[in-house]
Design a protein around this motif. Sequence first.
Motif: not given
Length: 486
Positions: A139-145
Amino acid sequence: MFMKILVIGSGGREHAMVWKLARSERVEKIYAAPGNGGTAQGSEGSQTFEGSQVSGFAGSQGSFGNQGSAGGPEWENVDLFGRDPAEEEIQEALIRYVAKEGIDLTVVGPEAPLAAGIADRFRGAGLAVVGPGAAAARLESSKAYAKSFMEKYGVRTARYLAHSDPAEALAAVRTHFDSAPSAGKNAPAPPAPPPLVIKADGLAAGKGVVIAGDLRTAEETVAAFMRDGSLGGAGKNIVLEEFLQGPEVSVLAAVSAAPGRKGVILPFVSARDHKRRFDRDRGPNTGGMGAIAPAPGFTAALERDFEEAILAPTLRGMEAEGFDYRGFIFFGLLLQNGGCYLLEYNVRLGDPETQAVLPLMDSDFAELCAAIESGALADFHLAWKPGAVCAPVAVAAGYPGEYRRGDPIAFNEAAFAKTTALCFTAGAIRGAGGPEGSGLRTAGGRVLTVSAYGADGAEARARAYRALEAVRFEGMDYRRDIGEIS
Ligand code: AMP
Ligand code: GLY
């Protein structure tokens, strides 16, 4: 039960956590790994926020702070590592250390170890830890996710497109900035298109968001992120996002969600960070130049809107995804047209928001952490002091670029104590401080945060700025407008 607690991290946020944990009657000892100059060896006594004796540079053995009554918990730094070990080695060493010392609970401060799976490793080794696993940390380490999660569960946010192909991203950027074809020679110019927000997908230490006002800036940013690797792997994929405008609010919260159980999110008092380097929000972005809590203008109606449009669907999503999320979450909100939009999730507490929020917490932080971990959060009553805390950050000359370091930090204890403020160190290590020294010298860009309480924001601000006058190091600077209503 008396607990031994380990806090992982080295910033002002972690110093504030150590300080708050030290105020718990349930805590026997606190370890900070690696900690900083302020979390090094000390013990907690009778200091209170309201009283004249404050923790100052808590933990330093100088002539101030921490001379409280005996019997409170002790703390110390844990430095297990040589130079630049791999993240995995650090995590394995921490697990061995926690088992050896009989540490009951570990609280993870920053995002990088969470994204690298520290919570999964600890749980795998049968150790109690506060922090989400790597899957939820996306939720933080991938903005696309994060954006796809928001879309899937109906969390209100800015519209977006995710791109992994530079040519397609450039085409989308051009489409956005393509103004309407002119109706004729004398027709009025069409309105300029709004800016476009370009975000690197990965963790980029605050450098991954660019608000592009024109096509050229947008094209250059996309090329730098995706083609030239200016952010390393973090910019390989990007998110293009609708530009929103309005004040920002940070809501930190405790989360306890695990598969097969009803989840809980308990929001904290709101806060506002000030990310730009200079007064009136000018200058480059930083890690955060100061915070105020509660956030001015975050009305009860907006709070309700946040709970309905953002918090509730987030919790639904965590449950539906089967996350093991026992930790903290940070909702980065933007207020527009009377409603809240979610700009980002962070899977941790904020820095410097934590330094403003924790001093307002009237509940036992160690018990809160234990409840997050054990799943008893639904029964936890979170209480808050009335009033406000203003927490400006003192930075080293040059920050956020190359900055000075190694300067002794001078501290006028008597003047500081009068303000009833607290001092949380970050880029400060133990070292010769000179005659009126604190025993600390500068070692980072954001050197320390001063947190002052007041009946309202104005009083908190006045005290915080008076307290900062009692601290001095070569090249020290800070914003003068933290918490002012802009
Ligand atoms: P983020 O890391 O996503 O929070 O972005 C960093 C900063 O960029 C935020 O705190 C905002 O100031 C700004 N920002 C991010 N997304 C938007 C948006 N959609 N519209 C306007 N500003 C934004
Ligand atoms: N204060 C912003 C952050 O912690 O990311």
